[in-house]
Design a protein around this motif. Sequence first.
Motif, mmCIF file in Angstrom:
data_model
loop_
_atom_site.group_PDB
_atom_site.id
_atom_site.type_symbol
_atom_site.label_atom_id
_atom_site.label_comp_id
_atom_site.label_asym_id
_atom_site.label_seq_id
_atom_site.Cartn_x
_atom_site.Cartn_y
_atom_site.Cartn_z
ATOM 1 N N ASP A 9 45.448 40.332 50.469
ATOM 2 C CA ASP A 9 44.188 40.002 49.940
ATOM 3 C C ASP A 9 43.515 40.526 48.671
ATOM 4 O OD1 ASP A 9 44.272 42.804 50.600
ATOM 5 O OD2 ASP A 9 42.122 43.315 51.636
ATOM 6 N N GLN A 10 44.358 40.819 47.947
ATOM 7 C CA GLN A 10 44.045 41.551 46.655
ATOM 8 C C GLN A 10 44.209 40.476 46.180
ATOM 9 O OE1 GLN A 10 46.893 45.490 47.335
ATOM 10 N NE2 GLN A 10 43.788 46.194 46.336
ATOM 11 N N ILE A 11 45.652 39.913 46.151
ATOM 12 C CA ILE A 11 46.563 38.686 45.415
ATOM 13 C C ILE A 11 45.496 37.690 45.927
ATOM 14 C CG2 ILE A 11 48.055 37.313 45.343
ATOM 15 C CD1 ILE A 11 48.378 40.265 44.335
ATOM 16 N N GLU A 12 45.104 36.928 46.427
ATOM 17 C CA GLU A 12 43.895 36.152 47.233
ATOM 18 C C GLU A 12 42.692 36.775 46.344
ATOM 19 O OE1 GLU A 12 44.593 33.900 49.514
ATOM 20 O OE2 GLU A 12 46.552 34.140 50.404
ATOM 21 N N GLU A 13 42.310 37.605 45.930
ATOM 22 C CA GLU A 13 40.487 37.488 45.195
ATOM 23 C C GLU A 13 40.695 37.610 43.980
ATOM 24 O OE1 GLU A 13 37.399 38.334 46.632
ATOM 25 O OE2 GLU A 13 38.004 37.674 48.927
ATOM 26 N N SER A 14 42.035 37.769 43.462
ATOM 27 C CA SER A 14 42.583 37.295 42.096
ATOM 28 C C SER A 14 42.580 36.134 41.208
ATOM 29 C CB SER A 14 43.935 38.457 42.145
ATOM 30 O OG SER A 14 44.733 38.182 42.527
ATOM 31 N N CYS A 15 43.318 35.925 40.200
ATOM 32 C CA CYS A 15 43.120 34.699 39.255
ATOM 33 C C CYS A 15 44.649 34.942 38.826
ATOM 34 C CB CYS A 15 42.021 34.744 38.077
ATOM 35 S SG CYS A 15 40.880 34.606 38.991
ATOM 36 N N GLY A 16 45.041 34.539 39.533
ATOM 37 C CA GLY A 16 47.148 34.440 38.674
ATOM 38 C C GLY A 16 47.445 32.944 38.276
ATOM 39 N N ASN A 17 48.212 32.391 38.213
ATOM 40 C CA ASN A 17 48.256 30.867 37.619
ATOM 41 C C ASN A 17 49.907 31.039 38.620
ATOM 42 O OD1 ASN A 17 49.991 32.384 35.796
ATOM 43 N ND2 ASN A 17 49.081 31.926 34.217
ATOM 44 N N ALA A 18 51.472 30.253 37.539
ATOM 45 C CA ALA A 18 52.915 29.885 38.041
ATOM 46 C C ALA A 18 53.412 30.999 37.056
ATOM 47 C CB ALA A 18 53.263 28.546 37.637
ATOM 48 N N GLU A 19 52.877 31.596 36.700
ATOM 49 C CA GLU A 19 54.082 32.442 35.713
ATOM 50 C C GLU A 19 53.656 33.586 36.391
ATOM 51 O OE1 GLU A 19 52.320 30.312 33.422
ATOM 52 O OE2 GLU A 19 53.741 29.277 34.133
ATOM 53 N N THR A 20 52.522 34.011 37.178
ATOM 54 C CA THR A 20 52.313 35.369 37.264
ATOM 55 C C THR A 20 53.416 35.370 38.527
ATOM 56 O OG1 THR A 20 50.065 35.038 37.752
ATOM 57 C CG2 THR A 20 50.573 37.021 38.715
ATOM 58 N N LYS A 21 54.284 37.180 38.806
ATOM 59 C CA LYS A 21 55.155 37.343 39.388
ATOM 60 C C LYS A 21 54.605 38.706 40.185
ATOM 61 C CE LYS A 21 58.563 36.668 36.427
ATOM 62 N NZ LYS A 21 59.880 36.953 35.153
ATOM 63 N N LEU A 22 54.671 38.475 41.969
ATOM 64 C CA LEU A 22 54.630 38.965 42.548
ATOM 65 C C LEU A 22 55.150 40.075 43.089
ATOM 66 C CD1 LEU A 22 51.830 36.407 43.899
ATOM 67 C CD2 LEU A 22 51.380 38.057 42.900
ATOM 68 N N PRO A 23 54.811 40.949 43.894
ATOM 69 C CA PRO A 23 56.531 42.137 45.165
ATOM 70 C C PRO A 23 56.789 40.676 45.998
ATOM 71 C CG PRO A 23 53.981 43.496 44.256
ATOM 72 C CD PRO A 23 53.851 41.571 43.888
ATOM 73 N N SER A 24 57.425 41.061 46.168
ATOM 74 C CA SER A 24 58.411 40.403 47.404
ATOM 75 C C SER A 24 57.720 39.877 48.977
ATOM 76 C CB SER A 24 59.840 41.561 48.288
ATOM 77 O OG SER A 24 60.263 40.706 49.473
ATOM 78 N N GLY A 25 56.978 39.678 49.596
ATOM 79 C CA GLY A 25 56.561 39.125 50.835
ATOM 80 C C GLY A 25 54.724 39.296 50.597
ATOM 81 N N LEU A 26 54.397 38.242 48.793
ATOM 82 C CA LEU A 26 53.676 38.521 48.937
ATOM 83 C C LEU A 26 53.201 37.104 47.838
ATOM 84 C CD1 LEU A 26 52.142 41.534 47.164
ATOM 85 C CD2 LEU A 26 51.703 40.823 49.978
ATOM 86 N N THR A 27 52.656 36.445 48.261
ATOM 87 C CA THR A 27 52.414 34.528 47.761
ATOM 88 C C THR A 27 51.251 34.620 47.499
ATOM 89 O OG1 THR A 27 51.701 33.516 49.810
ATOM 90 C CG2 THR A 27 53.495 33.985 49.703
ATOM 91 N N ALA A 28 51.333 33.491 46.184
ATOM 92 C CA ALA A 28 49.767 32.657 45.200
ATOM 93 C C ALA A 28 49.305 31.950 46.365
ATOM 94 C CB ALA A 28 50.512 32.043 44.106
ATOM 95 N N PRO A 29 47.836 32.244 46.693
ATOM 96 C CA PRO A 29 47.528 31.147 47.128
ATOM 97 C C PRO A 29 47.071 29.847 46.410
ATOM 98 C CG PRO A 29 45.640 33.155 45.777
ATOM 99 C CD PRO A 29 48.151 33.758 45.615
ATOM 100 N N ALA A 30 46.084 29.246 47.695
ATOM 101 C CA ALA A 30 46.146 27.517 46.701
ATOM 102 C C ALA A 30 44.792 27.850 46.264
ATOM 103 C CB ALA A 30 45.612 26.835 47.934
ATOM 104 N N SER A 31 44.247 28.539 46.021
ATOM 105 C CA SER A 31 42.988 28.550 44.844
ATOM 106 C C SER A 31 43.503 28.906 43.364
ATOM 107 C CB SER A 31 42.175 29.942 45.028
ATOM 108 O OG SER A 31 42.727 31.288 45.347
#
Length: 94
Positions: free
Chosen positions: A61-83
């Motif tokens: 849910d924190q990731i869903e509220e944030s602004c990342g891009n294709a270069e953002t690396k997330l911890p295992s188990g978390l995924t980049a949102p469609a937003s």
Amino acid sequence: SLARADLRGADLRDAKLVQAYLARTNFSGAAMAGADFTKAYFLLTRIEGTDLSAAVGLEQDQIEESCGNAETKLPSGLTAPASWPCAPLEEEAD
């Protein structure tokens, strides 16, 4: 509270950001290995190009509220949102 702080490129390895208020904070390109985001408040938090793969306490849910891009690396188990990516950051008038 670190709301709206400009921490681009900062060395925040092992930072304790537990329950921190991080709305609109810019962490783009910051070093975040070991940073603890347990229960931190994310809203439009900028994490573009940030390696969060070794950060702890992050939840989807924190990731869903944030602004990342294709270069953002997330911890295992978390995924980049469609937003992602978010609209460009606009400078605010003083």
